[in-house]
Design an enzyme around this catalytic site. Structure first.
Site, short mmCIF file in Angstrom:
data_model
loop_
_atom_site.label_atom_id
_atom_site.label_comp_id
_atom_site.label_asym_id
_atom_site.label_seq_id
_atom_site.Cartn_x
_atom_site.Cartn_y
_atom_site.Cartn_z
N LYS A 277 -5.79 -7.12 8.84
CA LYS A 277 -6.62 -6.26 7.98
C LYS A 277 -7.99 -6.11 8.65
O LYS A 277 -8.98 -6.73 8.24
CB LYS A 277 -6.74 -6.86 6.58
CG LYS A 277 -5.49 -6.69 5.73
CD LYS A 277 -5.66 -7.26 4.34
CE LYS A 277 -6.51 -6.38 3.45
NZ LYS A 277 -5.79 -5.18 2.97
N MET A 278 -8.01 -5.31 9.70
CA MET A 278 -9.24 -5.07 10.44
C MET A 278 -9.89 -3.78 9.92
O MET A 278 -9.20 -2.80 9.62
CB MET A 278 -8.95 -4.98 11.93
CG MET A 278 -8.41 -6.29 12.49
SD MET A 278 -7.63 -6.16 14.13
CE MET A 278 -9.05 -5.80 15.15
#
Length: 501
Positions: A277-278
Site C-alpha cells: 500500500k504505497m
C-alpha cells in the site's frame, strides 16, 4: 439530485465533512466525530493533531515515497471495542516498508554477491502466509521472519550478516542461515507488530475512542520518507511514522452501489510492487474514482493489462455465478486485501465454493451478483455495473484538460448497464462478516482470533499512563497535562462508561 449520462441518480457533493452517495451521506473526518480526535502519534511522540507537521521537502509530498494502512475498529454487541485483524494489517504495513527500504540492504549485498561470485538462496513467505504468521505470532508473542538467506556456509553467512546489520540491527545468524526479522525501522527505533499494537492501544485510550458514539471507525497508520535534497532515491533516508484515528462511517454509504468499468487500467506487477500500500500506487485509484464520479457513479472498476477484471478504486471484487464465488487472483496485480482474505475464509466456512481466477468483462456482466470487500468498503453488494459502449469516447473526457495537441470531439457516452438482483450469497458474506462482532455467533466462535480487544476500565488508564511517557517535543508538557486530566476525569466519574466530551 442530477441525472447523469450513466443513467444513475447520484451526486458527490462535499459539504464540509460530508459526502452525498446513493446510499446516504458518508461520514468523513467530521460528522458526529468531528473534533473528537485530539492526539495522534507522529515521529516517535504523542502530539496534538495540529502539531503533526511535515517539512516542505518531505519525499512523501514530492515523490509519493510513503506507505500506509487502512484498518477498522468495531464495537461488539456487548459494547466493547475490538480491532479487526490488526496484526495482519500491520504485517502488510511492514511489507510496504520493505518494498521501499529493502533497497538500502540490497545496496550492501549487491557488491558482495557480485565481487565474490556468491550464490545464495532466499526464502520469503507469500502475503497469504505472512498474514497467517502475523496472526499466530502475535497471539504467541513471537516475531515472524521476513526472509531466510541460505548462504551455503558459515563464513559466507557471516559476511552477509555483517553487510545487512548496517541497516538491520536485529538481523539474526544461525549457522549458515541469515534471518531478517519482520520489523520496520522508523524514528530511530525498531517497530514490530507488538510495538505497533501497543501504540495503537495507547492512542485509542488517550483519545477516549471507546466513548465514541459509533459502530466502527477507521484507523490510518502511515509513514513517509524524511526530508532530502529532492534526490529520486530513498537510500539512507529515515522513515517517519504516524498513526491517525478517523471517525468514518461506511465508505459507500448504506444503500445502492452503482459502478462503472473505466478506461484506466490497474497498475501491473511488472510496473509496481502491487502487494504494497504505497502512496504512489493510489494515483491510479484516484484517476479511476474521479472519472467514475464525474459520470455519476459511486466507484470505478479497473481492468488489468490483459483486459480482465482487476478491482475497484479502493476495494476487491467478487462475482457469483450458479452458486460459485469467483474473485481475481493475487497474481493479477490486485491488492492482497485482508477483508478479501477474510471473506474467502468465511465463505468456505459456510461451505460455499470460492475460486480465484481471471474474470472477463462478459463474466462480470453475466454474473448473478457482484460484491465488494475492503477495510473502508467492508462487504458491500453492488446494485448495478455499467460499461461504456465505446471506451474511447469516455477516455476523451479525461483528455479534455491534458495538453495532447489534439482537437477532441466530445460526444455523449452510452452505457450498457446490468442490474444484480440475486444477492443471497453476497448478503450471506456480509452477514457472516458482521456476525464476527456478535459474541457467541458461529463466525465469532470460529474466527474470534481475528479480533483484538481494545483497552477499557483499568487497562485503559494503564495505556494512558504509558502514553504520557511518549509525550515529548515542544508542547510535550501540555500533552501530558491533557492526558493526566483525562485520567482524573475517568477516575472521578467512577463508572468508566461516562462520557467526557
Amino acid at each position: 439530485m442530477v441525472k447523469f449520462m450513466g443513467g444513475v441518480e447520484n451526486s458527490f457533493i462535499m459539504e464540509e465533512c460530508m459526502v452525498e452517495t446513493p446510499g446516504g451521506k458518508i461520514e468523513w473526518f467530521g460528522g458526529e466525530g468531528r473534533g473528537y480526535v485530539k492526539f495522534v502519534y507522529w515521529n516517535g511522540n504523542f502530539v496534538f493533531v495540529e502539531d503533526a507537521l511535515l517539512h516542505p521537502l518531505n519525499q512523501g509530498l514530492h515523490y509519493s515515497h510513503a506507505f500506509f494502512e487502512g484498518q477498522r475498529f468495531y464495537r461488539m454487541d456487548d459494547g466493547r471495542w475490538v480491532s479487526f485483524r490488526f496484526p495482519e494489517h500491520f504485517a502488510r504495513f511492514i511489507a510496504s516498508y520493505w518494498a521501499i527500504k529493502g533497497y538500502d540492504s540490497l545496496k550492501e549485498l549487491v557488491p558482495l554477491i557480485n565481487t565474490e561470485n556468491i550464490t545464495i538462496k532466499v526464502e520469503n513467505p507469500s502475503m497469504d502466509r505472512l498474514y497467517e504468521e502475523a496472526g499466530s505470532s502475535y497471539t504467541k508473542g513471537t516475531i515472524p521472519i521476513l526472509l531466510k538467506i541460505d548462504a551455503g556456509n558459515r563464513e559466507t553467512a557471516e559476511k552477509i550478516r555483517n553487510q545487512l546489520i548496517k541497516n538491520i540491527p536485529d538481523v539474526l545468524l544461525e549457522d549458515k542461515v541469515v534471518k531478517v526479522p519482520f520489523v520496520m525501522y522508523a524514528d530511530g527505533r525498531a517497530y514490530g507488530i507488538p510495538e505497533l499494537m501497543g501504540l495503537t492501544k495507547e492512542l485509542f485510550a488517550i483519545n477516549n475512542l471507546d466513548m465514541l458514539d459509533a459502530e466502527s471507525f477507521y484507523y490510518r497508520p502511515f509513514a513517509t520518507i524524511s526530508n532530502s535534497p529532492l534526490k529520486l532515491q530513498t537510500l539512507g533516508k529515515e522513515v517517519v511514522l504516524g498513526f491517525f484515528p478517523l471517525p468514518w462511517g461506511p465508505y459507500l454509504g448504506k444503500g445502492d452501489v452503482h459502478m462503472v468499468v473505466v478506461p484506466w487500467k490497474r497498475i501491473s506487477p511488472e510496473q509496481f510492487k502491487t502487494y504494497a500500500k504505497m502512496a504512489g500506487h493510489y494515483t491510479n485509484s484516484v484517476l479511476s474514482a474521479n472519472l467514475a464520479r464525474v459520470f455519476g457513479f459511486a466507484e470505478g472498476i479497473m481492468l488489468d493489462m490483459d483486459g480482465n477484471v482487476a478491482e475497484g478504486s479502493a476495494m476487491n471484487i467478487f462475482i457469483v455465478k450458479n452458486g460459485v464465488v469467483y474473485t481475481p487472483p493475487l497474481e493479477s496485480g490486485i491488492l492482497p486485501g485482508i477483508t478479501r482474505d477474510s471473506v474467502i475464509k468465511l465463505l468456505r466456512f459456510l461451505e460455499k465454493e470460492v475460486v480465484e481466477k481471471e474474470i472477463s468483462v462478459d463474466e462480470l456482466l453475466s454474473a448473478d451478483s457482484v460484491f465488494l470487500t475492503g477495510t473502508a468498503a467492508e462487504v458491500m453488494p453492488v446494485t448495478t455495473i455499467s460499461v461504456p459502449k465505446d471506451f474511447e469516447k469516455m477516455r476523451e473526457y479525461d483528455g479534455m484538460f491534458s495538453p495532447s495537441g489534439k482537437t477532441i470531439e466530445i460526444k455523449p457516452v452510452e452505457f450498457r448497464q446490468v442490474e444484480y438482483k440475486d444477492r443471497k450469497i453476497a448478503d450471506a458474506a456480509r452477514e457472516a462478516f458482521f456476525d464476527l462482532f456478535k459474541r457467541g455467533s458461529k463466525t465469532n466462535k470460529e474466527f474470534g482470533s481475528w479480533l483484538q480487544e481494545m483497552p477499557h476500565d483499568k487497562e485503559k488508564i494503564q495505556m494512558m499512563r504509558r502514553a504520557i511517557e511518549k509525550a515529548r517535543g515542544e508542547r510535550g508538557k501540555e500533552v501530558k497535562a491533557e492526558i493526566k486530566a483525562r485520567i482524573n476525569t475517568l477516575k472521578n466519574a467512577g463508572a468508566f462508561k461516562a462520557k467526557v466530551f
